[in-house]
Design a protein around this motif. Sequence first.
Motif, PDB file in Angstrom:
ATOM      1  N   HIS A 276     -27.128  33.090 -23.285  1.00 27.79           N
ATOM      2  CA  HIS A 276     -26.868  34.399 -23.892  1.00 27.79           C
ATOM      3  C   HIS A 276     -27.780  34.644 -25.091  1.00 27.79           C
ATOM      4  CE1 HIS A 276     -24.814  37.914 -25.402  1.00 27.79           C
ATOM      5  NE2 HIS A 276     -24.701  37.309 -26.575  1.00 27.79           N
ATOM      6  N   VAL A 277     -27.837  33.648 -25.977  1.00 25.30           N
ATOM      7  CA  VAL A 277     -28.580  33.813 -27.230  1.00 25.30           C
ATOM      8  C   VAL A 277     -30.064  34.041 -26.942  1.00 25.30           C
ATOM      9  CG1 VAL A 277     -29.370  32.561 -29.268  1.00 25.30           C
ATOM     10  CG2 VAL A 277     -26.948  32.530 -28.642  1.00 25.30           C
ATOM     11  N   LEU A 278     -30.626  33.219 -26.071  1.00 28.59           N
ATOM     12  CA  LEU A 278     -32.057  33.354 -25.820  1.00 28.59           C
ATOM     13  C   LEU A 278     -32.345  34.558 -24.934  1.00 28.59           C
ATOM     14  CD1 LEU A 278     -33.079  29.615 -25.653  1.00 28.59           C
ATOM     15  CD2 LEU A 278     -33.216  31.211 -27.558  1.00 28.59           C
ATOM     16  N   GLY A 279     -31.365  34.926 -24.121  1.00 32.63           N
ATOM     17  CA  GLY A 279     -31.517  36.145 -23.321  1.00 32.63           C
ATOM     18  C   GLY A 279     -31.752  37.350 -24.226  1.00 32.63           C
ATOM     19  N   VAL A 280     -31.047  37.363 -25.342  1.00 33.60           N
ATOM     20  CA  VAL A 280     -31.195  38.440 -26.306  1.00 33.60           C
ATOM     21  C   VAL A 280     -32.627  38.489 -26.855  1.00 33.60           C
ATOM     22  CG1 VAL A 280     -30.569  38.839 -28.731  1.00 33.60           C
ATOM     23  CG2 VAL A 280     -28.803  38.711 -26.983  1.00 33.60           C
ATOM     24  N   ALA A 281     -33.254  37.337 -26.913  1.00 31.45           N
ATOM     25  CA  ALA A 281     -34.642  37.283 -27.393  1.00 31.45           C
ATOM     26  C   ALA A 281     -35.632  37.422 -26.230  1.00 31.45           C
ATOM     27  CB  ALA A 281     -34.878  35.974 -28.139  1.00 31.45           C
ATOM     28  N   GLY A 282     -35.120  37.783 -25.064  1.00 30.14           N
ATOM     29  CA  GLY A 282     -36.010  38.013 -23.926  1.00 30.14           C
ATOM     30  C   GLY A 282     -36.447  36.741 -23.222  1.00 30.14           C
ATOM     31  N   ILE A 283     -35.720  35.645 -23.465  1.00 34.03           N
ATOM     32  CA  ILE A 283     -36.114  34.374 -22.844  1.00 34.03           C
ATOM     33  C   ILE A 283     -35.056  33.966 -21.832  1.00 34.03           C
ATOM     34  CG2 ILE A 283     -36.463  31.898 -23.319  1.00 34.03           C
ATOM     35  CD1 ILE A 283     -37.391  33.140 -26.184  1.00 34.03           C
ATOM     36  N   GLU A 284     -35.511  33.729 -20.601  1.00 31.96           N
ATOM     37  CA  GLU A 284     -34.565  33.390 -19.554  1.00 31.96           C
ATOM     38  C   GLU A 284     -34.327  31.881 -19.525  1.00 31.96           C
ATOM     39  OE1 GLU A 284     -34.527  34.223 -14.984  1.00 31.96           O
ATOM     40  OE2 GLU A 284     -35.517  35.851 -16.110  1.00 31.96           O
ATOM     41  N   VAL A 285     -33.065  31.489 -19.512  1.00 28.72           N
ATOM     42  CA  VAL A 285     -32.747  30.067 -19.407  1.00 28.72           C
ATOM     43  C   VAL A 285     -32.103  29.848 -18.041  1.00 28.72           C
ATOM     44  CG1 VAL A 285     -31.505  28.141 -20.464  1.00 28.72           C
ATOM     45  CG2 VAL A 285     -32.232  30.065 -21.892  1.00 28.72           C
ATOM     46  N   ASP A 286     -32.764  29.072 -17.192  1.00 31.69           N
ATOM     47  CA  ASP A 286     -32.184  28.791 -15.873  1.00 31.69           C
ATOM     48  C   ASP A 286     -31.093  27.749 -16.013  1.00 31.69           C
ATOM     49  OD1 ASP A 286     -33.780  30.516 -14.466  1.00 31.69           O
ATOM     50  OD2 ASP A 286     -35.395  29.026 -14.214  1.00 31.69           O
ATOM     51  N   LEU A 287     -29.908  28.070 -15.475  1.00 36.51           N
ATOM     52  CA  LEU A 287     -28.794  27.127 -15.562  1.00 36.51           C
ATOM     53  C   LEU A 287     -28.541  26.520 -14.185  1.00 36.51           C
ATOM     54  CD1 LEU A 287     -26.295  29.012 -17.895  1.00 36.51           C
ATOM     55  CD2 LEU A 287     -28.185  27.500 -18.503  1.00 36.51           C
ATOM     56  N   PRO A 288     -28.075  25.309 -14.069  1.00 41.05           N
ATOM     57  CA  PRO A 288     -27.889  24.383 -15.175  1.00 41.05           C
ATOM     58  C   PRO A 288     -29.221  23.849 -15.705  1.00 41.05           C
ATOM     59  CG  PRO A 288     -27.455  23.267 -13.100  1.00 41.05           C
ATOM     60  CD  PRO A 288     -27.717  24.710 -12.770  1.00 41.05           C
ATOM     61  N   ILE A 289     -29.214  23.521 -16.982  1.00 42.71           N
ATOM     62  CA  ILE A 289     -30.410  22.944 -17.597  1.00 42.71           C
ATOM     63  C   ILE A 289     -30.545  21.495 -17.103  1.00 42.71           C
ATOM     64  CG2 ILE A 289     -31.371  22.192 -19.820  1.00 42.71           C
ATOM     65  CD1 ILE A 289     -29.934  24.656 -21.064  1.00 42.71           C
ATOM     66  N   PRO A 290     -31.741  21.106 -16.632  1.00 37.89           N
ATOM     67  CA  PRO A 290     -31.881  19.737 -16.113  1.00 37.89           C
ATOM     68  C   PRO A 290     -31.586  18.683 -17.174  1.00 37.89           C
ATOM     69  CG  PRO A 290     -34.015  20.871 -16.226  1.00 37.89           C
ATOM     70  CD  PRO A 290     -32.970  21.874 -16.573  1.00 37.89           C
ATOM     71  N   ARG A 291     -31.120  17.520 -16.723  1.00 34.58           N
ATOM     72  CA  ARG A 291     -30.822  16.433 -17.659  1.00 34.58           C
ATOM     73  C   ARG A 291     -31.735  15.256 -17.371  1.00 34.58           C
ATOM     74  NH1 ARG A 291     -24.244  16.526 -17.395  1.00 34.58           N
ATOM     75  NH2 ARG A 291     -24.120  18.798 -17.244  1.00 34.58           N
ATOM     76  N   ILE A 292     -32.164  14.618 -18.403  1.00 33.11           N
ATOM     77  CA  ILE A 292     -33.006  13.432 -18.268  1.00 33.11           C
ATOM     78  C   ILE A 292     -32.391  12.359 -19.157  1.00 33.11           C
ATOM     79  CG2 ILE A 292     -35.344  12.515 -18.598  1.00 33.11           C
ATOM     80  CD1 ILE A 292     -36.419  15.305 -18.374  1.00 33.11           C
ATOM     81  N   SER A 293     -32.289  11.154 -18.640  1.00 32.46           N
ATOM     82  CA  SER A 293     -31.723  10.111 -19.495  1.00 32.46           C
ATOM     83  C   SER A 293     -32.748   9.750 -20.562  1.00 32.46           C
ATOM     84  CB  SER A 293     -31.349   8.878 -18.676  1.00 32.46           C
ATOM     85  OG  SER A 293     -32.517   8.130 -18.396  1.00 32.46           O
ATOM     86  N   HIS A 294     -32.251   9.274 -21.680  1.00 31.44           N
ATOM     87  CA  HIS A 294     -33.128   8.904 -22.786  1.00 31.44           C
ATOM     88  C   HIS A 294     -34.215   7.944 -22.318  1.00 31.44           C
ATOM     89  CE1 HIS A 294     -34.206   6.081 -26.033  1.00 31.44           C
ATOM     90  NE2 HIS A 294     -34.320   7.182 -26.738  1.00 31.44           N
ATOM     91  N   ASP A 295     -33.814   6.922 -21.539  1.00 36.42           N
ATOM     92  CA  ASP A 295     -34.791   5.913 -21.133  1.00 36.42           C
ATOM     93  C   ASP A 295     -35.843   6.494 -20.183  1.00 36.42           C
ATOM     94  OD1 ASP A 295     -33.228   4.385 -22.687  1.00 36.42           O
ATOM     95  OD2 ASP A 295     -32.563   2.982 -21.130  1.00 36.42           O
ATOM     96  N   ASP A 296     -35.408   7.389 -19.306  1.00 32.44           N
ATOM     97  CA  ASP A 296     -36.361   8.043 -18.402  1.00 32.44           C
ATOM     98  C   ASP A 296     -37.343   8.905 -19.175  1.00 32.44           C
ATOM     99  OD1 ASP A 296     -35.664   7.086 -16.028  1.00 32.44           O
ATOM    100  OD2 ASP A 296     -34.808   8.964 -15.237  1.00 32.44           O
ATOM    101  N   ALA A 297     -36.811   9.594 -20.182  1.00 36.11           N
ATOM    102  CA  ALA A 297     -37.689  10.470 -20.981  1.00 36.11           C
ATOM    103  C   ALA A 297     -38.784   9.631 -21.634  1.00 36.11           C
ATOM    104  CB  ALA A 297     -36.880  11.213 -22.038  1.00 36.11           C
ATOM    105  N   ILE A 298     -38.384   8.496 -22.189  1.00 38.63           N
ATOM    106  CA  ILE A 298     -39.378   7.629 -22.832  1.00 38.63           C
ATOM    107  C   ILE A 298     -40.358   7.113 -21.769  1.00 38.63           C
ATOM    108  CG2 ILE A 298     -39.732   5.496 -24.142  1.00 38.63           C
ATOM    109  CD1 ILE A 298     -38.279   7.478 -25.853  1.00 38.63           C
ATOM    110  N   ALA A 299     -39.808   6.681 -20.636  1.00 39.64           N
ATOM    111  CA  ALA A 299     -40.682   6.094 -19.613  1.00 39.64           C
ATOM    112  C   ALA A 299     -41.674   7.128 -19.066  1.00 39.64           C
ATOM    113  CB  ALA A 299     -39.833   5.522 -18.475  1.00 39.64           C
TER     114      ALA A 299
END
Length: 603
Positions: A276-299
Motif C-alpha cells: 500500500h505504502v509504496l503503491g502510493v509512491a507509484g512503486i509496485e510490490v509483487d506479493l508475496p515478497i520472495p524470502r531468502i535465508s540469511h546463509d543463502d543470501a551470503i552464499a
Amino acid sequence: MTDQPDVPEFPAQRGNAYRDTWCGEISPDRVGGEARLAGWVNRRRDHGGLVFIDLRDRTGLVQLVFDPDDSGTAFALGHKLRPEDVISVAGPVVERSAETVNPEIPTGAFEIRVAEADLLSDAQTPPFEIEGRGASEVGEETRLRYRYLDLRRENMREALQLRAAIVRAMRTQLDGDGFVEIETPVLTRSTPEGARDFLVPSRLQQGSFYALPQSPQLFKQLLMVAGFERYYQIARCFRDEDLRADRQPDFTQLDIEMSFVEVEDVIAANERLMAHVLGVAGIEVDLPIPRISHDDAIARFGTDRPDLRFGMELTDLTDALRETEFRVFRGTIDGGGIVKGMNAGKRDLARSELDGLIADAQELGAKGLVWAFREGDGWRSPTAKFLTEAELASLNGALGAEEGDLLLIVADEPKVANQVLGTMRTRLAERWGDIPEGANAFCWIVDWPLLEWSEDEGRWTPLHHPFTAFEGEIDESDPGAIRARAYDLVWNGSEIGGGSIRISDSAQQEQVLTLLGIDAEEAEARFGFLLEALRFGAPPHGGIAYGIDRICALAAGTESIRDVIAFPKTASGGDPLTGAPAPVDERQLRELGVTVRRPPAQQ
Ligand code: ASP
C-alpha cells in the motif's frame, strides 16, 4: 522522482488581503476574471516597456505582466523587483498570445495583467539560484547552510511532499488494520541497538543522564505486556555512531509491534503495508515478497542485503579446487578459507581496467583477485598457467562460463571473500549499467543466526538485538548455530526494515543475556524493568521497524537520505544552518553539574 502521489486536493484559498487563489490554479475558467496572488519572484525579465515576472507559490508558477498602461504604480514596483522578493498582486487573468505560450508549465497559456502590486518583503541576493531543478553545482554545505532557500526548489518540495504522502499512507493502512499510534518517551534509559547513546544530563538529579532512544524497542514490548496488541509509531531515534556516508544521528522509524503473532503473521501484515505504502509512491510490490535465508543470501550474493535486480551470483569454487596445487588457492583452502567467484558475463575490458578491479578488491580487503576470460575449454588469464586443464574445465563448469565471459575469483577467509565479491558485484553492476532503469526488487531475509562472535569484544553479540526470540532450545556449546526468529526487508540492496518475534519469557530472556556476557546483576540494572514486566503475563509478540528516511530516498529515486529530510546533518554530524552542536553557557553547565574536559587542542 515519481509524480506526486495521493496528495489530497489542494484546499481552496479563502480570499484575503494577500491572495484569493494559488498560482498553480490559474486555468481556462479564470480567464476574463480577476485573481489575487501571493508568492515569491521566481524570475524577472524586462522587455521593452514591459516587465514579466514568474510568480511562485507552493503550487507552481504563473506569469505576471507589469504594463505601465495598466498601472503606473504597479509597473514602477515591477521594475525594481528582484528574485525571491515576496509580493502580492491582483489583476485580470488573460490568455497569452499563441507565440508566447509556455508549454513547460501548466499555467503557461495564461498571464495576470497586474493592476495592483504590493511588496511584502524584499530579499537579499540569494547565495544560489532557486529557480530550476536539481542541486546543480551548489555544494551541499551551502545548501544546508541556507536550507530554507534550498527547500524552495521544486525537487526538494516534491521530495518532502512525497515523504508526507508515504507517512500518511503508513498511518492510513495501519489505522485501518487496527493498530494504535502511541508515543514513547524521548528522554529515557539506554536501549541497546548496538550503537552508542546520546546522553542528556539531568539537572534535577545531577550526575544522572537520560539516553535518547536508539529505538522504542523496550517500550513497544511493554505496550504488548500492557495489552495494546497492535501498536505503531513514527518514532525519532538517535544513534551516536561514527557517521558513515548516508547515516543521520537522528532519524525516523516506522515502529510496529503485534501480539499473539508468529513470523508469518508479521510478514503478512507487513507485505500488505508495504504494497500500500509504496503503491502510493507509484512503486509496485509483487506479493508475496520472495524470502531468502540469511546463509543463502551470503552464499549467493555475499551480503545479507542482496540486490536482486541483476544476476552475477557468487559461486563457491572450493570443491572444484580440492586437489589444486596452485599455491594461492592451496594455502587458502588448507587454512580454512574458501575460493569464491562470479561470472561477470561478456565484458570488454582493457588490461588497465582489469588491474583496476584487482586494486578495488584489495582496497575492499582481499589479498588479491584472479581474473580470467573463458577461451575454448580454458582461460585467457595470467593465472591460467597455474591450474590444470581439468581444474579450468571444472571452474568454467561451476561458473557457467561461456566463451568470452569474464570470471572474477577471490580466495580468502569466507567473510572476506563474500564481502569483497558481494561489494564488487553491486559496484560493477552499477558501473556497467546492468541495473534495469526503474526496476524494483524486494526480498525478506529470514533464518538469521541469533548471535555472531565478535573478535573485538571477545564475546557473542546479537545480530539483531538481545530481545530476539529463537528456534528450539539454546545449545550453549554451539551458540552460533541458534537460529533467530528474525526477518529483514531488503529493497534494491538496501535494508529498509528489520524485526523479529521477541522473547516473552523472563527466564529465557535472562538466559540470553547471560549468553551475551551480561551477568545477572548488570541485567537487573539495565533491563530489570523488562524482565519484571515479562513476569506479569506477557503475550507472545513480535514486530518490525522501518527506516523512513531510507524508504523515502529510494521512493524518490535519490541517492542521499539528506534529500528527503528537511533539516539534515552533514556527514560530520553538524547542522551548518543552526551551528549545532555548539558550546553552551557556563551557567547552563553549572546548573547541570557538568564540567567539560576540553580536548587539549582547545584549552
Ligand atoms: N528495534 C529494532 C530496530 O531498531 C527493530 C525491531 O526489532 O522491531 O532495528
